[in-house]
Design a protein around this motif. Sequence first.
Motif, PDB file in Angstrom:
ATOM      1  N   THR A 215       0.838  -1.204   0.000  1.00 53.92           N
ATOM      2  CA  THR A 215       0.000   0.000   0.000  1.00 53.92           C
ATOM      3  C   THR A 215       0.869   1.249   0.000  1.00 53.92           C
ATOM      4  OG1 THR A 215      -1.689  -1.204   1.245  1.00 53.92           O
ATOM      5  CG2 THR A 215      -1.855   1.189   1.225  1.00 53.92           C
ATOM      6  N   GLU A 216       1.938   1.246   0.777  1.00 49.14           N
ATOM      7  CA  GLU A 216       2.845   2.386   0.821  1.00 49.14           C
ATOM      8  C   GLU A 216       3.523   2.593  -0.533  1.00 49.14           C
ATOM      9  OE1 GLU A 216       6.872   3.739   3.199  1.00 49.14           O
ATOM     10  OE2 GLU A 216       5.587   2.202   4.089  1.00 49.14           O
TER      11      GLU A 216
ATOM     12  N   ARG B  40       2.338   1.710  -3.448  1.00 44.23           N
ATOM     13  CA  ARG B  40       1.314   2.213  -4.363  1.00 44.23           C
ATOM     14  C   ARG B  40       1.102   3.715  -4.169  1.00 44.23           C
ATOM     15  NH1 ARG B  40      -4.366   0.804  -2.598  1.00 44.23           N
ATOM     16  NH2 ARG B  40      -3.791   2.541  -1.280  1.00 44.23           N
ATOM     17  N   ASP B  41       1.032   4.133  -2.924  1.00 47.18           N
ATOM     18  CA  ASP B  41       0.804   5.558  -2.656  1.00 47.18           C
ATOM     19  C   ASP B  41       1.977   6.406  -3.132  1.00 47.18           C
ATOM     20  OD1 ASP B  41      -1.610   4.839  -1.520  1.00 47.18           O
ATOM     21  OD2 ASP B  41      -0.892   4.969   0.567  1.00 47.18           O
TER      22      ASP B  41
ATOM     23  N   ARG C 128       1.742   6.740  -6.956  1.00 45.62           N
ATOM     24  CA  ARG C 128       0.690   7.699  -7.315  1.00 45.62           C
ATOM     25  C   ARG C 128       1.188   9.132  -7.103  1.00 45.62           C
ATOM     26  NH1 ARG C 128      -4.797   5.160  -4.715  1.00 45.62           N
ATOM     27  NH2 ARG C 128      -5.127   3.582  -6.310  1.00 45.62           N
TER      28      ARG C 128
END
Length: 136
Positions: free
Chosen positions: A125-126, A128-129, A132
């Motif tokens: 998740t980190e 991915r962020d 982005r």
Amino acid sequence: MSFLKEFKEFAMRGNVMDLAVGVIIGAAFGKIVSSLVADVIMPPLGMLLGGVDFTSLKLTLAPPIDGMKGATLNYGNFIQAMVDFIIVAFAIFMMVKGLNTLKRRMEPPAQDAPPPVPADVALLTEIRDLLRARQA
């Protein structure tokens, strides 16, 4: 505020009154337990151990001299006090255990917290962020 008025407010607080009632009931309960141990439990126990009276068990350290009382180590009284303590401690433990059980039954069921996120999912998740954020 006067000293007497302040003392009256202190003495009439709920917690202080509850404590006073608890101490009084505890003292009465202690007398009941002492009688139970001395008059009901210890005589049969002494009989089973060969007719021993626990309150008379003592070790003479110095014999009586010239009408003065001798020095004795009264370990029988200590044994009796230990049995008193064990019974009181057990009774209090059972009472607190019962109150805790009753309290748990009266509490509403707790909302289940979401399970913790596994470390690998948190790392993905980190990443991915961060990707982005780079694109923006």
